[in-house]
Design a protein around this motif. Structure first.
Motif, mmCIF file in Angstrom:
data_model
loop_
_atom_site.group_PDB
_atom_site.id
_atom_site.type_symbol
_atom_site.label_atom_id
_atom_site.label_comp_id
_atom_site.label_asym_id
_atom_site.label_seq_id
_atom_site.Cartn_x
_atom_site.Cartn_y
_atom_site.Cartn_z
ATOM 1 N N ALA A 157 29.332 42.720 -23.557
ATOM 2 C CA ALA A 157 29.753 41.806 -22.455
ATOM 3 C C ALA A 157 28.549 41.678 -21.320
ATOM 4 C CB ALA A 157 30.767 42.847 -21.614
ATOM 5 N N GLY A 158 27.733 42.713 -21.213
ATOM 6 C CA GLY A 158 26.430 42.509 -20.515
ATOM 7 C C GLY A 158 25.511 41.411 -21.076
ATOM 8 N N GLN A 159 25.495 41.330 -22.336
ATOM 9 C CA GLN A 159 24.542 40.668 -23.094
ATOM 10 C C GLN A 159 25.198 39.102 -22.829
ATOM 11 O OE1 GLN A 159 21.732 40.732 -25.606
ATOM 12 N NE2 GLN A 159 21.604 38.988 -24.229
ATOM 13 N N MET A 160 26.461 38.921 -22.819
ATOM 14 C CA MET A 160 26.842 37.474 -22.443
ATOM 15 C C MET A 160 26.849 37.350 -21.153
ATOM 16 S SD MET A 160 31.237 36.527 -22.634
ATOM 17 C CE MET A 160 31.616 37.757 -21.259
ATOM 18 N N LEU A 161 26.879 38.297 -20.178
ATOM 19 C CA LEU A 161 26.970 37.935 -18.722
ATOM 20 C C LEU A 161 25.349 37.555 -18.248
ATOM 21 C CD1 LEU A 161 28.922 40.742 -17.305
ATOM 22 C CD2 LEU A 161 29.682 38.341 -16.910
ATOM 23 N N LEU A 162 24.541 38.225 -18.945
ATOM 24 C CA LEU A 162 23.060 38.063 -18.947
ATOM 25 C C LEU A 162 22.764 36.585 -19.097
ATOM 26 C CD1 LEU A 162 20.409 39.596 -18.005
ATOM 27 C CD2 LEU A 162 20.036 40.158 -20.110
ATOM 28 N N GLY A 163 23.294 36.157 -20.510
ATOM 29 C CA GLY A 163 22.882 34.973 -21.147
ATOM 30 C C GLY A 163 23.689 33.753 -20.186
ATOM 31 N N ASP A 164 24.849 33.997 -19.824
ATOM 32 C CA ASP A 164 25.421 32.794 -19.175
ATOM 33 C C ASP A 164 25.303 32.882 -17.716
ATOM 34 O OD1 ASP A 164 26.613 32.379 -21.404
ATOM 35 O OD2 ASP A 164 28.698 33.115 -21.509
ATOM 36 N N VAL A 216 28.374 42.361 -11.842
ATOM 37 C CA VAL A 216 29.893 42.679 -12.307
ATOM 38 C C VAL A 216 29.703 44.148 -13.089
ATOM 39 C CG1 VAL A 216 30.990 41.826 -14.383
ATOM 40 C CG2 VAL A 216 30.103 40.122 -13.085
ATOM 41 N N LEU A 217 28.673 44.554 -13.542
ATOM 42 C CA LEU A 217 28.448 45.789 -13.928
ATOM 43 C C LEU A 217 28.805 46.842 -12.921
ATOM 44 C CD1 LEU A 217 25.578 45.778 -16.396
ATOM 45 C CD2 LEU A 217 27.902 45.692 -16.982
ATOM 46 N N ALA A 218 28.179 46.555 -11.521
ATOM 47 C CA ALA A 218 28.791 47.303 -10.430
ATOM 48 C C ALA A 218 30.211 47.582 -10.100
ATOM 49 C CB ALA A 218 27.913 47.018 -9.134
ATOM 50 N N GLY A 219 30.791 46.517 -10.297
ATOM 51 C CA GLY A 219 32.293 46.456 -10.193
ATOM 52 C C GLY A 219 33.036 47.456 -11.343
ATOM 53 N N THR A 220 32.545 47.088 -12.569
ATOM 54 C CA THR A 220 32.853 47.791 -13.880
ATOM 55 C C THR A 220 32.981 49.301 -13.406
ATOM 56 O OG1 THR A 220 32.309 46.015 -15.010
ATOM 57 C CG2 THR A 220 32.797 48.075 -16.088
ATOM 58 N N VAL A 221 31.925 49.946 -13.121
ATOM 59 C CA VAL A 221 31.648 51.476 -13.115
ATOM 60 C C VAL A 221 32.021 52.129 -11.725
ATOM 61 C CG1 VAL A 221 29.437 51.559 -11.573
ATOM 62 C CG2 VAL A 221 29.561 53.096 -13.283
ATOM 63 N N ALA A 222 32.707 51.137 -10.796
ATOM 64 C CA ALA A 222 33.180 51.547 -9.676
ATOM 65 C C ALA A 222 34.536 52.200 -9.956
ATOM 66 C CB ALA A 222 33.232 50.567 -8.615
ATOM 67 N N VAL A 223 35.233 51.672 -11.090
ATOM 68 C CA VAL A 223 36.514 52.075 -11.347
ATOM 69 C C VAL A 223 36.516 53.490 -11.761
ATOM 70 C CG1 VAL A 223 38.116 51.577 -13.272
ATOM 71 C CG2 VAL A 223 36.950 49.865 -12.541
#
Length: 393
Positions: free
Chosen positions: A151-158, A167-174
């Motif tokens: 998912a990180g690779q996809m976000l990075l590419g797009d 987005v990763l910050a929101g993910t880890v906040a869970v």
């Protein structure tokens, strides 16, 4: 006291998020190095600082969790983790990257990963099942790598690295919400041993020192591969997209490896399993380097290393609990984990520096092989028996 299944499930999910996000960081090396106009050694230093602070804070964070419970520690760490990633997305210089990606994220990881979570799990699981429970939680970190790295690779590419980090910050906040599942103040466990006596007992124990030295090697291997392997493959002409694939494959196979080594640890000598694991790592690296670098060989290498990736965690933490008991498990494992993170510092930073000097990763690969042999030998003399205090009790 919460049911063991609840603590294990929430602990595994917390580690899934925290470690999954952490394993994406190597993907950011090419784009962030170019955007900030810094070398690979400078970017590697940010992750090296992160690894070092992750380790330096660990004994203190572990002691706080031993005294006040894992829930509050995890909640605070998850929020700090998210803030560090947001700061890294906004970084405009090497210094700001080192503060956010390095110092802040590193300290946050110490509160949201194995040491704190395994301490909470170890107190609610019977000793006969403890290594397996640790393996399940460790597998959570691998599941996160398998799911979050692509998912990180996809976000990075797009969308680029800044949006990806947000987005990763929101993910880890869970993980802050999940901290409820591991909350609760620990109860004393058959011991009124003062913390100073526990430290002295461990530091004077030869087996503890050998475990600590051996875990340095695990940290070196993991940080070197996670940080530099995607770039190594790009240098070999395999492109940048394969980086996310190989790291995800490492995570997938470590789900099985962590579980199986945790299971084996309840039925076979943990020190022999650790020795064999490190020796096999070294052999796999030698075979990979002797073969032509290709997509197939790299995927097979990732799968093989993935199976051995974090199998060290349930075995090492299990040995600490077996030798010293679980009253100060988070703190004592935190000390051993500090050695792991010192190794991670050198694995992330030194490999980048050597690359900047020589233009290749040959020296770093060679160091990985030598260290694997040393670690395999270090674990053989360990005496996996309870200390005299526990035997008397």
């Amino acid at each position: 006291m919460k049911r063991p299944a609840v603590v294990i499930a929430c602990g595994a999910l917390i580690v899934t998020l925290a470690m999954g996000v952490r394993q994406t960081f190597g993907l950011f090396l090419p784009e962030m190095s170019a955007a900030l106009d810094i070398g690979r050694g400078t970017f590697g230093l940010a992750l090296a600082i992160q690894n070092l602070l992750f380790g330096l804070a660990q004994p203190f964070v572990g002691a706080i969790a031993d005294r006040h419970g894992a829930g509050r520690v995890v909640a605070f760490g998850a929020i700090l983790y998210a803030l560090g990633l947001i700061g890294a997305a906004m970084a405009s210089s090497a210094f700001s990257l080192h503060i956010t990606f390095g110092v802040i994220v590193g300290m946050a990881q110490s509160a949201t990963t194995f040491v704190v979570v395994l301490g909470a799990v170890g107190r609610v699981v019977p000793e006969a099942q403890r290594s397996l429970a640790f393996g399940i939680v460790t597998a959570g970190g691998s599941l996160g790598q398998f799911l979050i790295v692509p998912a990180g690779q996809m976000l990075l590419g797009d969308f680029g690295y800044q949006t990806a980090l947000m987005v990763l910050a929101g993910t880890v906040a869970v993980a802050a919400a999940l901290s409820v599942g591991v909350a609760g103040k620990p109860q004393p466990i058959r011991s009124d041993q003062p913390i100073g006596n526990a430290l002295a007992e461990a530091i004077s124990n030869r087996s503890f020192l050998l475990l600590t030295a051996g875990f340095f090697v695990c940290g070196f291997h993991i940080a070197f591969i996670a940080t530099h392997f995607p770039a190594y493959l790009a240098d070999k002409g395999l492109g940048t997209a394969i980086g996310g694939t190989v790291l995800a494959l490492v995570g997938l196979f470590n789900i099985f490896g962590s579980y199986i080594f945790g299971l084996w640890g309840d039925h076979a000598p943990k020190k022999l399993l650790l020795s064999g694991l490190y020796a096999t790592r070294g052999l796999i690296i030698v075979v990979y380097l002797l073969l032509p670098v290709s997509t197939l060989s790299s995927l097979v290498f990732a799968a093989a290393m993935g199976f051995l990736w974090l199998g060290t965690v349930p075995l090492t933490s299990g040995l600490i609990g077996q030798i010293f008991g679980v009253r100060y498990l988070s703190m004592l494992y935190g000390i051993v984990f500090l050695s792991h993170q010192v190794g991670s510092f050198f694995g992330a930073w030194m490999a980048g520096v050597l690359y900047d000097i020589t233009g290749n990763y040959d020296a770093a690969w060679g160091a990985s092989i030598v260290l694997a042999v040393i670690a395999a030998l270090l674990h053989l003399p360990i005496r996996a028996v309870p200390v005299a205090r526990l035997q008397a009790a």
